[in-house]
Design a protein around this motif. Sequence first.
Motif, mmCIF file in Angstrom:
data_model
loop_
_atom_site.group_PDB
_atom_site.id
_atom_site.type_symbol
_atom_site.label_atom_id
_atom_site.label_comp_id
_atom_site.label_asym_id
_atom_site.label_seq_id
_atom_site.Cartn_x
_atom_site.Cartn_y
_atom_site.Cartn_z
ATOM 1 N N THR A 13 0.824 -1.222 0.000
ATOM 2 C CA THR A 13 0.000 0.000 0.000
ATOM 3 C C THR A 13 0.853 1.266 0.000
ATOM 4 O OG1 THR A 13 -0.187 -0.072 2.412
ATOM 5 C CG2 THR A 13 -1.954 -1.124 1.157
ATOM 6 N N SER A 14 2.175 1.124 0.162
ATOM 7 C CA SER A 14 3.043 2.307 0.006
ATOM 8 C C SER A 14 3.070 2.657 -1.476
ATOM 9 C CB SER A 14 4.460 1.990 0.497
ATOM 10 O OG SER A 14 5.070 1.055 -0.378
ATOM 11 N N SER A 35 -0.962 -5.414 3.532
ATOM 12 C CA SER A 35 -1.171 -4.234 4.376
ATOM 13 C C SER A 35 -1.522 -4.776 5.761
ATOM 14 C CB SER A 35 -2.349 -3.419 3.841
ATOM 15 O OG SER A 35 -2.796 -2.493 4.806
ATOM 16 N N ARG A 36 -1.405 -3.944 6.798
ATOM 17 C CA ARG A 36 -1.889 -4.411 8.095
ATOM 18 C C ARG A 36 -3.409 -4.491 8.100
ATOM 19 N NH1 ARG A 36 1.308 0.148 11.115
ATOM 20 N NH2 ARG A 36 0.787 1.032 9.095
ATOM 21 N N ARG A 40 -7.683 -2.099 3.264
ATOM 22 C CA ARG A 40 -6.700 -1.302 2.516
ATOM 23 C C ARG A 40 -5.955 -2.190 1.507
ATOM 24 N NH1 ARG A 40 -5.064 1.655 6.852
ATOM 25 N NH2 ARG A 40 -3.182 0.453 7.272
ATOM 26 N N ASP A 58 0.879 -8.348 9.613
ATOM 27 C CA ASP A 58 1.620 -7.358 10.402
ATOM 28 C C ASP A 58 3.028 -7.880 10.657
ATOM 29 O OD1 ASP A 58 2.663 -5.563 12.222
ATOM 30 O OD2 ASP A 58 0.772 -5.349 13.325
ATOM 31 N N LEU A 59 4.017 -7.251 10.008
ATOM 32 C CA LEU A 59 5.406 -7.720 10.144
ATOM 33 C C LEU A 59 5.974 -7.451 11.535
ATOM 34 C CD1 LEU A 59 6.775 -6.573 6.666
ATOM 35 C CD2 LEU A 59 6.520 -8.935 7.422
ATOM 36 N N VAL A 81 9.035 -4.132 1.339
ATOM 37 C CA VAL A 81 9.054 -2.672 1.215
ATOM 38 C C VAL A 81 8.595 -1.997 2.512
ATOM 39 C CG1 VAL A 81 8.236 -0.745 -0.230
ATOM 40 C CG2 VAL A 81 8.422 -3.023 -1.223
ATOM 41 N N VAL A 83 7.632 -0.366 6.082
ATOM 42 C CA VAL A 83 8.319 0.340 7.168
ATOM 43 C C VAL A 83 7.279 1.027 8.033
ATOM 44 C CG1 VAL A 83 8.583 2.597 5.994
ATOM 45 C CG2 VAL A 83 10.257 1.899 7.700
ATOM 46 N N ARG A 85 8.030 4.209 10.381
ATOM 47 C CA ARG A 85 9.182 5.035 10.766
ATOM 48 C C ARG A 85 9.268 5.228 12.273
ATOM 49 N NH1 ARG A 85 7.893 6.540 5.829
ATOM 50 N NH2 ARG A 85 9.632 6.750 4.382
ATOM 51 N N LYS A 105 11.464 -4.847 10.581
ATOM 52 C CA LYS A 105 12.418 -5.092 9.477
ATOM 53 C C LYS A 105 13.345 -6.266 9.761
ATOM 54 C CE LYS A 105 12.510 -0.986 6.633
ATOM 55 N NZ LYS A 105 13.214 -0.336 5.539
ATOM 56 N N VAL A 175 13.255 10.001 -1.244
ATOM 57 C CA VAL A 175 12.450 9.831 -2.472
ATOM 58 C C VAL A 175 11.496 11.038 -2.529
ATOM 59 C CG1 VAL A 175 10.955 8.275 -3.765
ATOM 60 C CG2 VAL A 175 12.630 7.316 -2.138
ATOM 61 N N SER A 178 7.705 10.679 -2.823
ATOM 62 C CA SER A 178 6.991 9.729 -1.947
ATOM 63 C C SER A 178 6.165 10.533 -0.947
ATOM 64 C CB SER A 178 7.981 8.801 -1.232
ATOM 65 O OG SER A 178 8.830 9.538 -0.368
ATOM 66 N N TRP A 181 7.755 12.587 1.929
ATOM 67 C CA TRP A 181 8.565 13.780 1.643
ATOM 68 C C TRP A 181 7.819 14.839 0.850
ATOM 69 C CZ3 TRP A 181 12.864 14.872 4.119
ATOM 70 C CH2 TRP A 181 13.525 13.832 4.760
HETATM 71 N N1 LIG Z 1 10.338 7.376 1.169
HETATM 72 C C1 LIG Z 1 11.656 7.577 1.236
HETATM 73 O O1 LIG Z 1 12.171 8.675 1.026
HETATM 74 C C2 LIG Z 1 12.566 6.428 1.614
HETATM 75 C C3 LIG Z 1 13.940 6.667 1.749
HETATM 76 C C4 LIG Z 1 14.777 5.614 2.097
HETATM 77 C C5 LIG Z 1 14.260 4.352 2.292
HETATM 78 N N2 LIG Z 1 12.914 4.148 2.166
HETATM 79 C C6 LIG Z 1 12.402 2.796 2.389
HETATM 80 O O2 LIG Z 1 11.517 2.479 1.338
HETATM 81 C C7 LIG Z 1 10.447 1.682 1.825
HETATM 82 C C8 LIG Z 1 9.114 2.323 1.439
HETATM 83 O O3 LIG Z 1 9.060 3.600 2.019
HETATM 84 P P1 LIG Z 1 7.786 4.523 1.809
HETATM 85 O O4 LIG Z 1 8.145 5.893 2.252
HETATM 86 O O5 LIG Z 1 7.284 4.320 0.416
HETATM 87 O O6 LIG Z 1 6.796 3.840 2.857
HETATM 88 P P2 LIG Z 1 5.384 4.355 3.396
HETATM 89 O O7 LIG Z 1 4.701 5.191 2.374
HETATM 90 O O8 LIG Z 1 5.564 4.918 4.769
HETATM 91 O O9 LIG Z 1 4.565 2.986 3.492
HETATM 92 C C9 LIG Z 1 4.875 2.068 4.474
HETATM 93 C C10 LIG Z 1 4.323 0.717 4.091
HETATM 94 O O10 LIG Z 1 4.634 -0.228 5.128
HETATM 95 C C11 LIG Z 1 3.428 -0.878 5.542
HETATM 96 N N3 LIG Z 1 3.553 -1.190 6.965
HETATM 97 C C12 LIG Z 1 3.712 -0.310 7.983
HETATM 98 N N4 LIG Z 1 3.808 -0.991 9.149
HETATM 99 C C13 LIG Z 1 3.714 -2.310 8.838
HETATM 100 C C14 LIG Z 1 3.722 -3.505 9.610
HETATM 101 N N5 LIG Z 1 3.859 -3.484 10.942
HETATM 102 N N6 LIG Z 1 3.583 -4.677 8.976
HETATM 103 C C15 LIG Z 1 3.412 -4.733 7.631
HETATM 104 N N7 LIG Z 1 3.389 -3.632 6.833
HETATM 105 C C16 LIG Z 1 3.534 -2.445 7.448
HETATM 106 C C17 LIG Z 1 2.328 0.116 5.233
HETATM 107 O O11 LIG Z 1 1.130 -0.590 5.052
HETATM 108 P P3 LIG Z 1 -0.229 -0.321 5.869
HETATM 109 O O12 LIG Z 1 -0.128 1.024 6.538
HETATM 110 O O13 LIG Z 1 -1.283 -0.359 4.809
HETATM 111 O O14 LIG Z 1 -0.290 -1.449 6.824
HETATM 112 C C18 LIG Z 1 2.814 0.709 3.907
HETATM 113 O O15 LIG Z 1 2.479 -0.153 2.837
HETATM 114 C C19 LIG Z 1 10.644 1.552 3.336
HETATM 115 O O16 LIG Z 1 11.227 0.312 3.639
HETATM 116 C C20 LIG Z 1 11.571 2.697 3.669
HETATM 117 O O17 LIG Z 1 12.384 2.412 4.786
HETATM 118 C C21 LIG Z 1 12.061 5.152 1.830
#
Ligand SMILES: NC(=O)c1ccc[n+]([C@@H]2O[C@H](COP(=O)([O-])OP(=O)(O)OC[C@H]3O[C@@H](n4cnc5c(N)ncnc54)[C@H](OP(=O)(O)O)[C@@H]3O)[C@@H](O)[C@H]2O)c1
Length: 234
Positions: A13-14, A35-36, A40, A58-59, A81, A83, A85, A105, A175, A178, A181
């Motif tokens: 869902t990210s 997704s959790r 969704r 739920d990871l 994928v 996270v 945060r 993670k 990113v 994303s 940001w």
């Molecule tokens: N965005 C950036 O700038 C950036 C930079 C460096 C690295 N990253 C890495 O890239 C990846 C994606 O980042 P993003 O910013 O696109 O993420 P995001 O928009 O915050 O989305 C997070 C995702 O993780 C899922 N999630 C959250 N908690 C979870 C749990 N306990 N169990 C299972 N799923 C869970 C969420 O799903 P639900 O809420 O639907 O459960 C959602 O699909 C991450 O691993 C992040 O560390 C991102």
Amino acid sequence: MAKGGSVVVFGGTSEIGKRLAIHYATQDRVVIVTSRDRERAEATAGEVGGHCTGISLDLSKPHTIEAALAGIDNVEHLALVAVERDENNLRDYNIDSALNLVTLKLVGYTEAIHVLAPRMHEQGSIVLFGGLAKDRPYPGSITVSTVNGAVSTMVHTLALELSPLRVNAIHPAVVGDSPYWLNKPEGVLEALRARTPSGELITVDEVVDATVFLLENRAVNGVNLRVDGGWMLM
Ligand SMILES: NC(=O)c1ccc[n+]([C@@H]2O[C@H](COP(=O)([O-])OP(=O)(O)OC[C@H]3O[C@@H](n4cnc5c(N)ncnc54)[C@H](OP(=O)(O)O)[C@@H]3O)[C@@H](O)[C@H]2O)c1
């Protein structure tokens, strides 16, 4: 009739996860997004289209992962994928928040791989998501930097233990488009751009493209790929 083995996107869902799912769905592959939240997950699967289904998982609750993945078989690619945060610091340390990300993670990713690896094609592959906070710490990144650093070492053990499956990690910089940001003040993004030799922040599509490369290129194994527009050179 869908082609090949399935592609499972944890954190589907990210924006990054969803566009990766769309990439494979448009190639007529069976895709599973997690997704959790079940609704969704199902709504995202609907947006992805093709042969995509959504499941809840739920990871951060590793003991529940095996049951959540029951029924998923014939897997070719896994992308981890997800996270949640943890903006944490030493003066005001939040143990629960740190444990959540560490579990998600380090143990959650590993347990998901443990459960699905025996159901994967021999030529299958896995990508874990870390991030450049491992090399570029900032105040508040204690857990994020540590966990991303651990992801970069996990891929080595995983690639050896799971051979001939290939295991790689991607470490994106900020990113820019994303959701996390996109809503930051323009001044913050401009300062980051100024420190990036390409003059641009990386994009979701570029991260998806690099993830597909890691998943598909059979020569790439045990690699930690930095995707940063040259950010680490400055
Ligand atoms: N965005 C950036 O700038 C950036 C930079 C460096 C690295 N990253 C890495 O890239 C990846 C994606 O980042 P993003 O910013 O696109 O993420 P995001 O928009 O915050 O989305 C997070 C995702 O993780 C899922 N999630 C959250 N908690 C979870 C749990 N306990 N169990 C299972 N799923 C869970 C969420 O799903 P639900 O809420 O639907 O459960 C959602 O699909 C991450 O691993 C992040 O560390 C991102």
